[in-house]
Design an enzyme around this catalytic site. Structure first.
Site, PDB file in Angstrom:
ATOM      1  N   HIS A 116       5.722  -1.525  -1.077  1.00  0.00           N
ATOM      2  CA  HIS A 116       6.795  -1.672  -0.461  1.00  0.00           C
ATOM      3  C   HIS A 116       7.755  -2.706  -0.877  1.00  0.00           C
ATOM      4  O   HIS A 116       6.888  -4.467  -1.079  1.00  0.00           O
ATOM      5  CB  HIS A 116       7.724  -1.318   0.542  1.00  0.00           C
ATOM      6  N   GLU A 178       4.254  -5.466   2.229  1.00  0.00           N
ATOM      7  CA  GLU A 178       6.481  -5.388   1.546  1.00  0.00           C
ATOM      8  C   GLU A 178       6.692  -6.198   1.707  1.00  0.00           C
ATOM      9  O   GLU A 178       6.790  -7.677   2.384  1.00  0.00           O
ATOM     10  CB  GLU A 178       7.230  -5.199   3.404  1.00  0.00           C
TER      11      GLU A 178
END
Length: 319
Positions: A116, A178
């Site tokens: 992500h 992330e």
């Protein structure tokens, strides 16, 4: 501390998923590359499978088409009877559950790494569900030791009693990377390269585990959510202010009661009126405007992660 079962067999079935959100471009382009040239994902004891998780949203360069895919892996979605009116991402979640799961079954993949990007200044953030996931915690520690310059922060996203809902929850073990800040629909070379390097190190860690490396107990520091903060709004629901300059880009930094958090369009500052210090994350995340979230409030805590059992060295899979 009640811990989830630790793997006692080598991890053979491993997947790397990108494009769960179709405008988070590092994972999108890594998945596309590896689908054409998967050799980079091979190790002696396993070969990871690349997956483009949300092809329709990726083609449109949108976070999702009908519904956030990374919120669709709940039992109510996965186990309900399919209908022609189902959102695209609910149908896709069921497909991924069949490919990588089924969730909470012995047939599920051993490990899923989900990739992500965030528009917030999260740096290199490692997202697991809870501190009870011993394998994931050892993996996070390994990444922290390998890359001390990255300050790999650990965010434990699942609240107590909450059902897991994200893509990597379909596997027996999982983790999400992330990385940010990166604008939606933009591919930055530095973040792309960092993610690629981290993926390689994750796969190297699994190989070390499969080959019988010892991983002793340790103390881990992590962040867990305690609440969310919406933007100040007008009676009509429009923004009445935005994130204060003194808070912007200070993800994982302490926020003290009385500190400014929003700058109102009328000119005054709105102060944090909580009773205790929190650590905001996903500050001013573009994808969370629709969710009514200006930032997520977390608390920092420390816990003990037990040692992992040492496996007998894993032979290479038969060719």
């Amino acid at each position: 501390m009640c811990s989830l079962p630790v793997p006692r067999e080598p991890l053979r079935r491993v997947a790397v998923t990108g494009g769960t959100h179709g405008n988070e471009m590092s994972g999108v382009y890594l998945a596309r590359h590896w689908l054409q040239a998967p050799a980079e994902l091979q190790r002696l004891s396993f070969s990871a499978v690349p997956v483009l998780a949300n092809p329709a949203a990726t083609a449109a360069c949108r976070r999702y088409v009908d519904h956030d895919l990374n919120r669709a892996f709940t039992s109510s979605f996965l186990n309900s009877r399919p209908t022609p009116d189902d959102p695209y991402e609910v149908t896709r979640a069921r497909e991924l559950n069949q490919l990588l799961g089924p969730k909470a079954s012995g047939r599920a993949f051993d490990f899923v790494l989900d990739l992500h990007n965030t528009t917030a200044n999260m740096g290199t953030c490692l997202i697991a569900k809870s501190s009870h996931e011993v394998f994931a915690m050892h993996l996070c520690r390994h990444l922290q030791l390998q890359y001390p310059e990255l300050s790999c922060q650990v965010f434990l996203c699942q609240r107590s009693g909450e059902e897991s809902y994200n893509l990597d929850s379909v596997a027996k073990n999982g983790l999400a990377l992330e990385l940010g800040p990166q604008p939606q629909g933009v591919l930055r070379a530095d973040i792309f390269s960092r993610m690629r390097t981290l993926v390689a190190t994750v796969l190297d860690f699994i190989e070390l585990f499969n080959q019988g490396t010892a991983f002793p107990a340790f103390e881990m520091e992590a962040y867990r959510p305690v609440g969310v903060m919406d933007f100040p709004r007008t009676d009509a629901g429009n923004l009445a202010g935005t994130v204060h300059p003194q808070l912007q880009d200070r993800d994982f930094q302490p926020l003290q009661p009385g500190a400014p958090i929003f700058q109102m369009f009328s000119g005054e500052d709105l102060l944090y009126d909580g009773e205790s210090t929190v650590y905001p994350v996903f500050i001013n995340e573009a994808a969370y405007y629709e969710k009514g979230i200006a930032f997520v409030q977390t608390e920092k805590f420390t816990f003990t992660v037990p040692a992992m059992p040492v496996l007998n060295p894993a032979p290479s899979p038969a060719s």
